[in-house]
Design an enzyme around this catalytic site. Sequence first.
Site, short mmCIF file in Angstrom:
data_model
loop_
_atom_site.label_atom_id
_atom_site.label_comp_id
_atom_site.label_asym_id
_atom_site.label_seq_id
_atom_site.Cartn_x
_atom_site.Cartn_y
_atom_site.Cartn_z
N TYR A 56 0.73 -1.15 -0.05
CA TYR A 56 0.18 0.08 0.04
C TYR A 56 0.77 1.34 -0.11
O TYR A 56 1.44 1.47 0.91
CB TYR A 56 -0.80 0.20 1.19
CG TYR A 56 -1.95 -1.09 1.14
CD1 TYR A 56 -2.27 -1.64 0.11
CD2 TYR A 56 -2.78 -1.11 2.45
CE1 TYR A 56 -3.32 -2.60 0.26
CE2 TYR A 56 -3.73 -2.16 2.61
CZ TYR A 56 -3.98 -2.90 1.50
OH TYR A 56 -5.09 -3.85 1.37
N SER A 209 -14.00 -2.63 1.83
CA SER A 209 -14.96 -1.70 1.06
C SER A 209 -16.35 -1.87 1.25
O SER A 209 -17.24 -2.19 0.63
CB SER A 209 -14.58 -1.96 -0.19
OG SER A 209 -13.36 -1.62 -0.81
N LEU A 211 -18.56 0.17 2.24
CA LEU A 211 -19.19 1.01 1.71
C LEU A 211 -19.23 1.36 0.39
O LEU A 211 -19.61 2.42 -0.24
CB LEU A 211 -18.78 2.46 2.52
CG LEU A 211 -18.96 2.53 4.12
CD1 LEU A 211 -18.43 3.94 4.65
CD2 LEU A 211 -20.52 2.76 4.53
N GLY A 212 -19.06 0.11 -0.32
CA GLY A 212 -19.05 0.25 -1.85
C GLY A 212 -17.98 1.16 -2.21
O GLY A 212 -18.25 1.93 -3.37
#
Length: 322
Positions: A56, A209, A211-212
């Site tokens: 990352y 993810s 929360l999309g």
Amino acid sequence: MLQRDLGRQGLRVSAQGLGCMGMSQSYGVANDITSIETVHRALDLGITLLDTANVYGATGLYGVGANEKLIGHAIRGRRDEVVLASKCGIVDVRPGSGMELRADPDYVRRCCDESLNRLGVDHLDLYYLHRVDPRTPIEESVGALADLVKAGKVRYIGVSEVTADELERAHAVHPVSAVQSEYSLWTRGVEESVLPTARRLGIGLVPFSPLGRGFLTGAITSTGSFADNDMRRGMPRFHEDAFDANQAIVETIRSVAAEKEVLPGQVALAWVHAQGDDIVPIPGTKRVAYLEQNAAAAELVLSPADLERLDTVAGRTVGARR
């Protein structure tokens, strides 16, 4: 914050974690100062699980391995408050050419040592195989993780984005505490076989993810505001036709949120929490205000009627996940 068990080996974490990837890549310009403030606030709120990875980030103040270095700096002096998770197995991600994967035992061991050095710690609480290396049997990769446990460098192991069969094979080598996969109101693929297998084996699910990628908060009304380096620009679900069709999911979330006088994103997160006590979502943010909103969702109780309404649109997503 409430606590949850991941797996049957003794790993106990906050009911919601913090995904740290976006602090260093994929979602616009990095701001290390506000990201560190967000990590500190998470710990103040009782969020213990911090999720990073060796791959990352190459932006911000810290260069290569940026996110691990950032998190290491943020938790200095507060290590005993943290359940620290990192990963290995992805060498690089190149737009247009996909991921370069590697997880042979020598590489896994080397990555762990490098991560410990960047983070400034002597052990990882949870270490994931980030992706399965097609050239290395998963048994060999997990065997290397097991050796790291024996060496005291890792306490518990996890796997990420695996099939049900791969999860079975990994767990047969060494007990797996957590499987990480995308899971939300618009991504429900793990329900088909991975989640049932995890539950049969006593493995916790850590959804990323939830929360999309921000879509389910209702705050994204177009892709025009995305930075040039925002990964969502290339995702099919955010393309124009799919984007408009997927607003139907958000409208239902908005309706439930209005009735409960909460935010749409809190409803979307509460839905994930409601799927079981063995599920610990890790919504990512680099802003304190969003962190506080997300944390409050762990206390939000949805009624059976709320859940039924949400299930009528859940998973009816237009566009491929990536």
